[in-house]
Design an enzyme around this catalytic site. Structure first.
Site, mmCIF file in Angstrom:
data_model
loop_
_atom_site.group_PDB
_atom_site.id
_atom_site.type_symbol
_atom_site.label_atom_id
_atom_site.label_comp_id
_atom_site.label_asym_id
_atom_site.label_seq_id
_atom_site.Cartn_x
_atom_site.Cartn_y
_atom_site.Cartn_z
ATOM 1 N N GLY A 209 45.989 41.530 41.858
ATOM 2 C CA GLY A 209 46.367 40.794 43.056
ATOM 3 C C GLY A 209 47.876 40.749 43.247
ATOM 4 O O GLY A 209 48.377 40.872 44.371
ATOM 5 N N THR A 210 48.601 40.595 42.161
ATOM 6 C CA THR A 210 50.069 40.502 42.264
ATOM 7 C C THR A 210 50.640 41.785 42.859
ATOM 8 O O THR A 210 51.469 41.740 43.782
ATOM 9 C CB THR A 210 50.676 40.247 40.858
ATOM 10 O OG1 THR A 210 50.135 39.016 40.362
ATOM 11 C CG2 THR A 210 52.179 40.169 40.911
ATOM 12 N N GLN B 66 41.197 34.739 45.995
ATOM 13 C CA GLN B 66 40.218 33.705 45.611
ATOM 14 C C GLN B 66 38.960 33.721 46.471
ATOM 15 O O GLN B 66 38.056 32.911 46.247
ATOM 16 C CB GLN B 66 40.868 32.312 45.664
ATOM 17 C CG GLN B 66 41.969 32.105 44.635
ATOM 18 C CD GLN B 66 41.462 32.008 43.197
ATOM 19 O OE1 GLN B 66 40.281 31.769 42.945
ATOM 20 N NE2 GLN B 66 42.357 32.201 42.241
ATOM 21 N N SER C 88 41.646 40.912 43.788
ATOM 22 C CA SER C 88 41.861 40.999 42.335
ATOM 23 C C SER C 88 40.523 41.000 41.606
ATOM 24 O O SER C 88 39.679 40.142 41.851
ATOM 25 C CB SER C 88 42.715 39.816 41.874
ATOM 26 O OG SER C 88 42.762 39.779 40.466
ATOM 27 N N GLY C 89 40.345 41.947 40.683
ATOM 28 C CA GLY C 89 39.060 42.122 40.000
ATOM 29 C C GLY C 89 38.647 40.976 39.093
ATOM 30 O O GLY C 89 37.485 40.586 39.057
ATOM 31 N N HIS C 90 39.633 40.402 38.365
ATOM 32 C CA HIS C 90 39.240 39.439 37.323
ATOM 33 C C HIS C 90 38.891 38.059 37.870
ATOM 34 O O HIS C 90 38.550 37.162 37.104
ATOM 35 C CB HIS C 90 40.323 39.347 36.236
ATOM 36 C CG HIS C 90 41.585 38.632 36.622
ATOM 37 N ND1 HIS C 90 41.881 37.379 36.154
ATOM 38 C CD2 HIS C 90 42.615 38.998 37.417
ATOM 39 C CE1 HIS C 90 43.061 37.009 36.634
ATOM 40 N NE2 HIS C 90 43.528 37.967 37.399
ATOM 41 N N THR D 251 48.360 57.808 37.206
ATOM 42 C CA THR D 251 46.972 58.133 36.865
ATOM 43 C C THR D 251 46.125 56.871 36.985
ATOM 44 O O THR D 251 46.483 55.818 36.457
ATOM 45 C CB THR D 251 46.897 58.715 35.442
ATOM 46 O OG1 THR D 251 47.733 59.872 35.411
ATOM 47 C CG2 THR D 251 45.466 59.091 35.071
ATOM 48 N N CYS E 152 53.589 23.712 32.270
ATOM 49 C CA CYS E 152 54.503 23.313 31.207
ATOM 50 C C CYS E 152 55.445 24.474 30.914
ATOM 51 O O CYS E 152 55.064 25.456 30.318
ATOM 52 C CB CYS E 152 53.708 22.966 29.956
ATOM 53 S SG CYS E 152 54.729 22.226 28.691
#
Ligand code: PLP
Length: 388
Positions: free
Chosen positions: A71-72, A179, A199-201, A237, A325
């Protein structure tokens, strides 16, 4: 101890079906997709199959999908790619104060290099006003970037309306849909977007793979130069196993989305209701109705999010908070601050994001454990004692 994972907006476990689909592409079918012999062509075929599946899920044409490292990269590609390809037309970009850092930091980078950025505010629910977008457009505007739904508070933005405004003004429109793709219906024509990040994850695919939808005819420069992969738009690749995994995750999401959305929304509402009943001085962050089916974000007064998280972790429950944090300082979430929360309220926030392995028993466990944690922490809070 049974672990209860409630942080699916951060990442999701890769589904076993996805892993199974990926495995042959590490070993038997390891060829380079650019090679002309059969090994290569087999890998190339698998990539094209994943591209077709991805396109189908969002109502696009397969040639409009470019695979990225996530996604980034997709967000960076959209913003920098359009900015540098359209410099001759203008230098103004409109975005919002609740975007993911992948968008906001790319905008900051462009701002330092002469582009003008307008960062629109949101209302107390995190909604962007399409009229604000309309008013912000100038004759120098080349791109509007508004996320489909917030990763933090789950608010689903009026992207369709903003798309209409962008189209009327002849301005490119990008939406970060990291999302939403795989979770709720996304159709690039309905949303009237020119670019869309995936984004895949975030939907049970592997990490380190994603895609950018680029509407045919959109002018953007490449960020990666080298070979001729991805129609010369993204050299390097291809990560064949990951792309195959993304394709499988897309396929499964397409088959299961409707039922799963309903199930998650039921669990979400049960958790929101239960928290409200069992804990005083608590409020829901984000929109009460226009929200992702799996997102619960609350602020609990007089307690620190970090302390609640650590205590939940001791009970085997994984969630997240709106304060990151960083070294010695606790930075409150820019999204919660944009909604008008005080830094204290932002620090006292908790985000639960539900997923396919969660059950009603998981929700009941949170409702059983969290009130006690809050009471224990508040007993140590002088502020709570004087407020009572
Ligand atoms: N955009 C949004 C809304 C996200 O939630 C995330 C991930 O947290 C990203 C972009 C970045 O995606 P990736 O982790 O694939 O780089």
């Amino acid at each position: 101890m049974r672990r209860i994972y409630l942080d699916h907006a951060a990442t999701t476990p890769t589904r076993s079906e996805v892993v199974k689909a990926m495995l042959p592409y590490f070993t038997d079918a390891f060829g380079n997709p650019s090679s002309v012999y059969s090994y290569g062509q087999e890998a190339k075929g698998a990539i094209e199959e994943a591209r077709t599946k991805g396109a189908e899920l969002i109502g696009a044409r397969s040639e409009e999908i470019i695979f990225t490292s996530g996604g980034t990269e997709a967000d960076n590609f959209a913003l920098k790619g359009v900015a540098y390809a359209n410099e001759g037309k203008g230098n103004h970009i409109i975005t919002t104060s609740i975007e993911h850092h992948a968008v906001l930091e790319a905008c900051k980078f462009l701002e330092k290099r002469g582009f003008q950025i307008t960062c629109l505010p949101v209302d107390k629910y995190g909604l962007v006003d399409p009229d604000d977008v309309k008013r912000a457009i100038t004759d120098k505007t080349i791109l509007i970037s508004v996320m489909h739904a917030s990763n933090e508070v789950g608010t689903v933005e009026p992207v369709e309306k903003i798309g209409e405004i962008a189209k009327e003004a002849g301005v490119y429109f990008h939406s970060d849909a990291v999302q939403t793709v795989g979770h709720i219906p996304v159709d690039v024509d309905k949303l009237k977007v020119d670019l869309l990040a995936i984004s895949g994850h975030k939907f049970y695919g592997p990490k380190g793979v994603g895609a950018l939808y680029i509407r045919k005819g959109t002018k953007l420069v490449s960020l990666m130069h080298g070979g001729e992969q991805e129609k010369r738009r993204r050299a390097g690749t291809e990560n064949v196993p990951a792309i195959v995994g993304l394709g499988k995750a897309v396929e499964l999401a397409g088959q299961e989305m409707g039922k799963e959305t309903e199930r998650l929304a039921y669990l979400r509402d049960k958790l929101i209701k239960g928290l409200g009943e069992k804990i005083d001085h608590i409020r829901l962050n984000g929109h009460p109705k226009r929200r992702l089916p799996n997102n619960v974000n609350v602020s609990v007064d007089f307690v620190e999010g970090e302390s609640m998280l650590l205590n939940l972790d001791l009970e085997g429950i994984c969630a997240s908070t709106g304060s990151a944090c960083s070294s010695a300082s606790l930075e409150p979430s820019h999204v919660l601050l944009a909604l008008g929360l005080s830094p204290e309220q932002a620090h006292g926030s908790l985000r639960f994001t539900l997923g396919r392995e969660n059950t009603e028993a998981d929700i009941e466990r949170v409702l059983e454990v969290l009130p006690g944690i809050v009471a224990k922490l508040r007993a140590m809070s002088p502020l709570y004692k004087t407020k009572k």
